[in-house]
Design a protein around this motif. Structure first.
Motif, PDB file in Angstrom:
ATOM      1  N   PRO A 258      35.742  39.314  23.485  1.00 42.10           N
ATOM      2  CA  PRO A 258      34.849  40.370  22.983  1.00 42.10           C
ATOM      3  C   PRO A 258      35.555  41.732  22.912  1.00 42.10           C
ATOM      4  CG  PRO A 258      34.303  39.828  25.265  1.00 42.10           C
ATOM      5  CD  PRO A 258      35.372  38.866  24.831  1.00 42.10           C
ATOM      6  N   TYR A 259      36.772  41.801  23.441  1.00 41.86           N
ATOM      7  CA  TYR A 259      37.425  43.113  23.517  1.00 41.86           C
ATOM      8  C   TYR A 259      38.312  43.416  22.306  1.00 41.86           C
ATOM      9  CZ  TYR A 259      35.566  42.876  28.185  1.00 41.86           C
ATOM     10  OH  TYR A 259      34.704  42.771  29.242  1.00 41.86           O
ATOM     11  N   GLY A 260      38.275  42.575  21.305  1.00 44.64           N
ATOM     12  CA  GLY A 260      38.962  42.903  20.055  1.00 44.64           C
ATOM     13  C   GLY A 260      40.426  42.501  20.018  1.00 44.64           C
ATOM     14  N   PRO A 261      41.054  42.672  18.837  1.00 42.43           N
ATOM     15  CA  PRO A 261      42.424  42.180  18.603  1.00 42.43           C
ATOM     16  C   PRO A 261      43.475  42.853  19.482  1.00 42.43           C
ATOM     17  CG  PRO A 261      41.418  42.994  16.558  1.00 42.43           C
ATOM     18  CD  PRO A 261      40.457  43.282  17.641  1.00 42.43           C
ATOM     19  N   ASP A 262      43.216  44.084  19.899  1.00 42.91           N
ATOM     20  CA  ASP A 262      44.273  44.795  20.633  1.00 42.91           C
ATOM     21  C   ASP A 262      44.271  44.532  22.131  1.00 42.91           C
ATOM     22  OD1 ASP A 262      45.129  45.833  18.282  1.00 42.91           O
ATOM     23  OD2 ASP A 262      43.852  47.625  18.440  1.00 42.91           O
ATOM     24  N   TYR A 263      43.194  43.906  22.594  1.00 41.32           N
ATOM     25  CA  TYR A 263      43.111  43.643  24.040  1.00 41.32           C
ATOM     26  C   TYR A 263      44.129  42.586  24.451  1.00 41.32           C
ATOM     27  CZ  TYR A 263      41.749  40.880  28.051  1.00 41.32           C
ATOM     28  OH  TYR A 263      41.795  40.145  29.195  1.00 41.32           O
ATOM     29  N   ARG A 264      44.769  42.841  25.601  1.00 41.65           N
ATOM     30  CA  ARG A 264      45.726  41.882  26.164  1.00 41.65           C
ATOM     31  C   ARG A 264      45.763  42.055  27.677  1.00 41.65           C
ATOM     32  NH1 ARG A 264      48.113  42.435  22.098  1.00 41.65           N
ATOM     33  NH2 ARG A 264      49.004  40.745  20.889  1.00 41.65           N
ATOM     34  N   PRO A 265      45.573  40.973  28.421  1.00 44.28           N
ATOM     35  CA  PRO A 265      45.756  41.102  29.878  1.00 44.28           C
ATOM     36  C   PRO A 265      47.235  41.289  30.178  1.00 44.28           C
ATOM     37  CG  PRO A 265      45.386  38.801  29.288  1.00 44.28           C
ATOM     38  CD  PRO A 265      45.268  39.590  28.016  1.00 44.28           C
ATOM     39  N   LYS A 266      47.543  42.021  31.228  1.00 44.16           N
ATOM     40  CA  LYS A 266      48.958  42.242  31.580  1.00 44.16           C
ATOM     41  C   LYS A 266      49.255  41.650  32.961  1.00 44.16           C
ATOM     42  CE  LYS A 266      51.013  45.169  28.510  1.00 44.16           C
ATOM     43  NZ  LYS A 266      50.357  44.826  27.273  1.00 44.16           N
ATOM     44  N   GLN A 267      50.249  40.795  32.989  1.00 43.43           N
ATOM     45  CA  GLN A 267      50.638  40.201  34.276  1.00 43.43           C
ATOM     46  C   GLN A 267      51.590  41.140  35.020  1.00 43.43           C
ATOM     47  OE1 GLN A 267      51.976  35.964  34.509  1.00 43.43           O
ATOM     48  NE2 GLN A 267      53.726  36.803  35.621  1.00 43.43           N
ATOM     49  N   ARG A 268      51.355  41.320  36.319  1.00 41.60           N
ATOM     50  CA  ARG A 268      52.227  42.132  37.178  1.00 41.60           C
ATOM     51  C   ARG A 268      52.539  41.336  38.435  1.00 41.60           C
ATOM     52  NH1 ARG A 268      53.757  44.912  33.335  1.00 41.60           N
ATOM     53  NH2 ARG A 268      52.318  46.390  32.417  1.00 41.60           N
ATOM     54  N   GLU A 269      53.760  41.462  38.929  1.00 44.23           N
ATOM     55  CA  GLU A 269      54.169  40.621  40.055  1.00 44.23           C
ATOM     56  C   GLU A 269      54.568  41.448  41.272  1.00 44.23           C
ATOM     57  OE1 GLU A 269      56.125  40.870  37.284  1.00 44.23           O
ATOM     58  OE2 GLU A 269      55.204  39.359  35.995  1.00 44.23           O
ATOM     59  N   PHE A 270      54.214  40.938  42.447  1.00 46.92           N
ATOM     60  CA  PHE A 270      54.594  41.590  43.716  1.00 46.92           C
ATOM     61  C   PHE A 270      55.223  40.544  44.631  1.00 46.92           C
ATOM     62  CE2 PHE A 270      51.449  39.799  46.577  1.00 46.92           C
ATOM     63  CZ  PHE A 270      50.496  39.330  45.698  1.00 46.92           C
ATOM     64  N   ASN A 271      55.800  41.013  45.726  1.00 46.12           N
ATOM     65  CA  ASN A 271      56.506  40.104  46.650  1.00 46.12           C
ATOM     66  C   ASN A 271      55.540  39.300  47.511  1.00 46.12           C
ATOM     67  OD1 ASN A 271      55.711  42.417  48.034  1.00 46.12           O
ATOM     68  ND2 ASN A 271      57.428  42.358  49.453  1.00 46.12           N
ATOM     69  N   ARG A 272      55.845  38.039  47.676  1.00 44.03           N
ATOM     70  CA  ARG A 272      55.040  37.148  48.518  1.00 44.03           C
ATOM     71  C   ARG A 272      55.138  37.578  49.968  1.00 44.03           C
ATOM     72  NH1 ARG A 272      54.223  32.101  46.327  1.00 44.03           N
ATOM     73  NH2 ARG A 272      53.695  31.142  48.302  1.00 44.03           N
ATOM     74  N   LEU A 273      54.176  37.152  50.749  1.00 47.73           N
ATOM     75  CA  LEU A 273      54.253  37.345  52.194  1.00 47.73           C
ATOM     76  C   LEU A 273      54.874  36.110  52.842  1.00 47.73           C
ATOM     77  CD1 LEU A 273      53.597  38.745  54.856  1.00 47.73           C
ATOM     78  CD2 LEU A 273      51.292  37.798  54.705  1.00 47.73           C
ATOM     79  N   ASN A 274      55.909  36.338  53.617  1.00 44.35           N
ATOM     80  CA  ASN A 274      56.474  35.289  54.471  1.00 44.35           C
ATOM     81  C   ASN A 274      56.478  35.841  55.885  1.00 44.35           C
ATOM     82  OD1 ASN A 274      57.397  33.500  52.271  1.00 44.35           O
ATOM     83  ND2 ASN A 274      58.712  35.240  51.804  1.00 44.35           N
ATOM     84  N   ILE A 275      56.115  35.025  56.844  1.00 46.25           N
ATOM     85  CA  ILE A 275      56.037  35.476  58.236  1.00 46.25           C
ATOM     86  C   ILE A 275      56.882  34.550  59.109  1.00 46.25           C
ATOM     87  CG2 ILE A 275      54.472  35.835  60.200  1.00 46.25           C
ATOM     88  CD1 ILE A 275      52.356  36.704  58.399  1.00 46.25           C
ATOM     89  N   THR A 276      57.528  35.126  60.099  1.00 48.66           N
ATOM     90  CA  THR A 276      58.381  34.317  60.978  1.00 48.66           C
ATOM     91  C   THR A 276      57.550  33.353  61.831  1.00 48.66           C
ATOM     92  OG1 THR A 276      58.302  36.064  62.634  1.00 48.66           O
ATOM     93  CG2 THR A 276      60.210  36.066  61.175  1.00 48.66           C
ATOM     94  N   TYR A 277      58.173  32.297  62.287  1.00 50.28           N
ATOM     95  CA  TYR A 277      57.602  31.306  63.211  1.00 50.28           C
ATOM     96  C   TYR A 277      56.400  30.540  62.655  1.00 50.28           C
ATOM     97  CZ  TYR A 277      60.617  33.689  66.497  1.00 50.28           C
ATOM     98  OH  TYR A 277      61.701  34.236  67.103  1.00 50.28           O
ATOM     99  N   THR A 278      56.302  30.480  61.302  1.00 51.72           N
ATOM    100  CA  THR A 278      55.211  29.698  60.752  1.00 51.72           C
ATOM    101  C   THR A 278      55.621  29.147  59.384  1.00 51.72           C
ATOM    102  OG1 THR A 278      52.831  29.663  60.353  1.00 51.72           O
ATOM    103  CG2 THR A 278      54.001  31.621  59.607  1.00 51.72           C
ATOM    104  N   VAL A 279      54.792  28.303  58.807  1.00 49.18           N
ATOM    105  CA  VAL A 279      55.022  27.866  57.425  1.00 49.18           C
ATOM    106  C   VAL A 279      53.809  28.291  56.613  1.00 49.18           C
ATOM    107  CG1 VAL A 279      56.504  25.898  57.950  1.00 49.18           C
ATOM    108  CG2 VAL A 279      54.026  25.569  57.915  1.00 49.18           C
ATOM    109  N   MET A 280      54.043  28.540  55.326  1.00 45.87           N
ATOM    110  CA  MET A 280      52.939  29.056  54.520  1.00 45.87           C
ATOM    111  C   MET A 280      52.715  28.190  53.294  1.00 45.87           C
ATOM    112  SD  MET A 280      51.793  32.325  55.413  1.00 45.87           S
ATOM    113  CE  MET A 280      52.911  33.651  55.080  1.00 45.87           C
ATOM    114  N   SER A 281      53.253  26.994  53.298  1.00 41.75           N
ATOM    115  CA  SER A 281      53.020  26.168  52.120  1.00 41.75           C
ATOM    116  C   SER A 281      51.851  25.234  52.415  1.00 41.75           C
ATOM    117  CB  SER A 281      54.294  25.407  51.753  1.00 41.75           C
ATOM    118  OG  SER A 281      54.070  24.017  51.810  1.00 41.75           O
ATOM    119  N   LYS A 282      50.958  25.137  51.420  1.00 44.74           N
ATOM    120  CA  LYS A 282      49.775  24.302  51.606  1.00 44.74           C
ATOM    121  C   LYS A 282      50.172  22.854  51.851  1.00 44.74           C
ATOM    122  CE  LYS A 282      47.294  26.577  48.151  1.00 44.74           C
ATOM    123  NZ  LYS A 282      46.344  26.633  47.067  1.00 44.74           N
TER     124      LYS A 282
END
Ligand code: ATP
Ligand code: MG
Length: 573
Positions: A258-282
């Protein structure tokens, strides 16, 4: 907790610049897009704090979108716990969407791509396709199916959807550029067949499912997302994200937004969180749960949101932690000590203090004539406004075994016969007079006399002693099970080590003990209180021992306390 002055993070700077330039008519819309294939962990919370935080700060909206494009791994149970965990963290979403809501639109788009000669059905195996990918410096090899006629592609893709083709026998690929230096452009897979599992929402309706790259940007686009924030590993996917959207927006606009031809979402990236003494993968967390190496997703040693909650972490401490580590473009590893430091600081201000005796020995006050009395003690010393509690006092108490020495040198200031005065926390001054032992020489009872004029809160209460010790009155004391948790892994970065990560678990990450706690904790003997579908946590500092939270395993008869963290802070700023 004091708020630290913060300059804008780089995402906020981008948002402010976009607002200043009048982009998207000043509209700010973000989304948090979990895949419902596991529980949220503290890494996700970093993304949540940014997605929801940006929307809150700039009067925008953050929607929750379940990225449910792989029925083989996704379940409704996960959808429910993700919603509960986000509510517990204190964030409010605008609407809830599902990528599966867009399956028809995405399918129609795929058909459109095929008709425009931008996609083809490939019958090669995954291995063959991978072999032809080339390397970043060498171009890939074109699939023998790359130039098959449009009509044939249409017929085959429709057959894939009708369930006529076996899993992994065919995929739909975008026809882009097999020589592109960005490997993601080398004819990425758009659709795959999954017939072995019904989808948790759409059942058996679909036999083809879109890949992440073909689903994510489009979902952002259909919803009107302005800032699509994700982690750095997606940076290399960004050109593909833009490429797909370019095919149906701008000059190719076909009314899908509905936002017309000029609308475009913009992807932006930031650094993941990693923490010592644990795992973060599902995947690894699921393995720990399935193999019974932890007690469940909400085991207090797990880095999941429900695990942290059960460990005694508070939403405010977790959010403060995210503010402190900030958002950048540089990957790194955060010291778990900082997380512990943050909860310790938070609980220091709020958790009522209570006496607990971990290694009890009986103390008899031989000159105490009364029937017992009630002592009023402040929940947090020096903070009248935070309330008081009642402690029973009497002739027989439990004290810590280590607080008495039959023969002590002059560096020991706690109880020992010979005239040394010691204050019982919040009550009287006593002096040890002797002790009784069993046949093995273990002390069974300590004897002492008290000074009736030395009670805390009275004039005599000001008299100073070199040591103060904890106590609980024997008749009113309560047994409590304490679960002393420590770090789940014995090494700093289990994911970087060779071999099986399960061999790196800390064997002492849980020690269970029964201790004596003061009778005021009888208040906690009830089933968990559930408010808005969320169990309410009560936190305490067990004096000299650490911060603890009442565990939901507590019943009307049995108190269970989990150690959140010790009192000692080893975190070096
Ligand atoms: P896993 O790879 O363990 O399955 P995931 O990253 O695929 O996890 P998603 O449910 O797809 O999990 O993630 C939802 C959002 O959370 C994504 O935007 C993702 O970038 C973000 N996220 C996931 N892990 C982290 C992390 N460690 N730090 C910051 N953000 C994260
Ligand atoms: Mg993912």
């Amino acid at each position: 907790m004091e708020q630290e002055e913060k300059s804008l993070n780089f995402i906020e700077q981008i948002v402010e610049k976009d607002l200043a330039e009048g982009k998207n008519d000043g509209r700010i819309q973000t989304r948090f897009p979990p895949e419902p294939n596991g529980y949220l962990h503290i890494g996700h919370v970093k993304a949540i704090c940014l997605d929801f935080g940006i929307a809150e700060k700039y009067n925008g909206v953050c929607n929750l979108r379940f990225d449910d494009t792989n029925p083989a791994k996704e379940e409704t149970e996960y959808v429910e716990t993700i919603e509960r965990d986000i509510r517990w963290l204190g964030f409010k979403w605008g609407q809830i969407f599902y990528a599966s809501d867009y399956f028809q639109q995405l399918y129609d788009l795929a058909i459109r791509f095929i008709k425009e000669g931008k996609a083809y059905v490939d019958e090669q195996t995954a291995e063959q396709i991978a072999e032809q990918k080339g390397t970043p410096t060498e171009p890939g090899v074109a699939s023998p199916y790359r130039n098959r006629p449009i009509e044939e592609n249409l017929r085959l893709f429709e057959a894939m959807q009708r369930g006529k083709i076996e899993e992994s026998k065919m995929v739909l690929r975008a026809k882009i550029d097999m020589a592109n230096p960005n490997m993601h452009f080398r004819d990425p897979i758009m659709y795959r067949i999954i017939t072995s599992h019904p989808h948790h929402r759409t059942g058996r309706k679909w036999n083809v499912y879109p890949m992440y790259d073909f689903a994510h940007g489009q979902s952002d686009y259909f919803e009107g997302v302005t800032h699509s924030i994700c982690t750095l590993e997606f940076e290399v996917h960004r050109p593909l994200y833009d490429y797909f959207i370019d095919q149906f927006s701008g000059p190719n606009f076909c009314g899908l937004s509905p936002y017309g031809p000029d609308y475009r979402p913009k992807q932006r990236e930031f650094n993941r969180l990693n923490i010592t003494y644990t795992v973060m993968s599902k995947r690894k967390m699921l393995q720990l749960v399935k193999e019974g190496l932890v007690a469940g997703w909400d085991d207090p040693r797990m880095p999941t949101v429900c695990g942290l909650r059960r460990r005694g972490y508070t939403p405010s401490a977790i959010r403060t932690f995210m503010d402190r580590i900030g958002y950048t473009k540089v990957e790194g590893m955060i010291d778990q000590g900082l997380l512990e430091h943050t909860i310790r600081e938070d609980l220091k201000e709020t958790a009522p203090r209570v006496c607990a005796i971990f290694d009890p020995v009986k103390l008899v006050i031989t000159n105490y004539e009364g029937q017992g009395e009630t002592i009023i003690a402040e929940n947090i010393d020096g903070h009248e406004e935070l309330g008081t509690r009642e402690m029973k006092f009497g002739r027989e108490l439990f004290i810590e075994r280590g607080d008495f020495l039959e023969e002590a040198d002059n560096k020991f200031f706690r109880l020992s016969p010979g005239g040394r005065e010691v204050r019982l926390k919040s009550s009287y001054i006593i002096q040890a007079t002797g002790c009784e032992k069993d046949a093995e020489g273990n002390i069974t009872t300590v004897y002492a006399t008290y000074d009736p004029d030395s009670k805390s809160g009275t004039e005599g209460g000001n008299r100073k002693t070199k040591a103060t010790i904890n106590w609980v009155e024997c008749n009113s004391a309560l047994d409590a099970e304490v679960r002393l948790y420590d770090r789940l892994f014995a090494c700093e970065n289990p994911s970087a080590e060779e071999g099986d990560f399960r061999d790196l678990l800390n064997p002492d990450s849980l020690i269970v003990k029964t201790i004596k706690v003061e009778g005021s904790l009888r208040n906690e003997l009830h089933a968990p209180i559930i408010k808005d579908g969320i169990e309410q946590e009560n936190h305490y500092q067990l004096l000299k021992q650490g911060y603890f939270v009442v565990d939901p395993d507590t019943t009307t008869e049995h108190l269970v306390l989990n150690r959140t963290c010790s009192l000692k802070d080893n975190y070096l700023k």
